[in-house]
Design an enzyme around this catalytic site. Sequence first.
Site, mmCIF file in Angstrom:
data_model
loop_
_atom_site.group_PDB
_atom_site.id
_atom_site.type_symbol
_atom_site.label_atom_id
_atom_site.label_comp_id
_atom_site.label_asym_id
_atom_site.label_seq_id
_atom_site.Cartn_x
_atom_site.Cartn_y
_atom_site.Cartn_z
ATOM 1 N N CYS A 1 19.603 23.632 0.612
ATOM 2 C CA CYS A 1 20.334 24.371 1.825
ATOM 3 C C CYS A 1 19.995 25.942 1.588
ATOM 4 O O CYS A 1 20.910 26.463 0.943
ATOM 5 C CB CYS A 1 21.737 24.083 2.048
ATOM 6 S SG CYS A 1 22.749 25.233 3.151
ATOM 7 N N CYS B 1 23.276 27.976 2.498
ATOM 8 C CA CYS B 1 24.160 28.063 1.170
ATOM 9 C C CYS B 1 23.987 28.985 0.323
ATOM 10 O O CYS B 1 24.791 29.585 -0.316
ATOM 11 C CB CYS B 1 24.118 26.672 0.524
ATOM 12 S SG CYS B 1 24.685 25.319 1.726
#
Length: 309
Positions: free
Chosen positions: A61, A64
């Site tokens: 991700c 993230c």
Amino acid sequence: MSIVDPRSGAPLTPPEPTAPTAESAPEEAQLIIDVDRNNIQQLLEISTQVPVLLDCWAPWCEPCKVLMPILEKLTREYNGAFVLAKLNIDENQEIAAQLGVRSVPDVKLISQGGLVDHFQGALPEKEIREWLSRYFPPVEDAPASPEEQAADALAQGDIATARALYEQLVQQNPEHYAYQVELARTLVAEERGQEALALLDSLPPEERDAAQARGVRASIEFREEAPSSEELAALEGRDDSEARFKRALRQVADGDYETGLEALLALMQSDRGYGEDAARKTLLRVFDALGADHPLTVTYRRRLFTLLY
């Protein structure tokens, strides 16, 4: 929120809460922890003493990776007001499912073993600070973040400083596209519209077509369409629809949005057919440029709706 032990299937319940003491307050080394099936019980125990910010993330991700350093920075800045716990959902799928994690990043505030609030996505630091301020007193004497400094500089007309700060933010957070949109905004303010367009065109399609990017693009178009000083001088003394429309374009391009919006609304009332409804269409473009939440957008969109219906 209820969590069960992934190994035994038994519910994990926090112990009876006790008042936090100096001895129980987390030390700096304990402010940031990794959570997995082996210490999920510890997370619930910690939350009875001090709130826990649970960052659910995944290695694949990209947002993230943008968000995590911001959360770590704020955790250290708040210095014990809460603990940051990081949960890798790929390695802890059962726990993530129990927590209702459907997309990452997903940040949950846990206190006394229960879910208090959460947000999803890599929010800008300023928005995260605002979210935290609902639950924690502000950090005294905390220096303004680069994002806040850039926004303040742009608002005060210090374009060079704003551009330098946004360039730094873009370099440090290449996947945080909001910084690139704001950098494009500073380029527009420096009369570097083509560079700004090139930057906007380089964004992923979903970011390129989002409201903020459309707004910057609209501001570039207004500057290109607005009459020059010589053209304005030639309109002196004229009060026909063409002259009124061009003066409104110049006002919008110069940032005098309220005067320009008022002029466009008046033109729409007096000559709706001018330029194939040009006044109404331009009002909508100005709303795009300002953003849906801007006070002028809210006010004039309401007035436009009243006029139409």
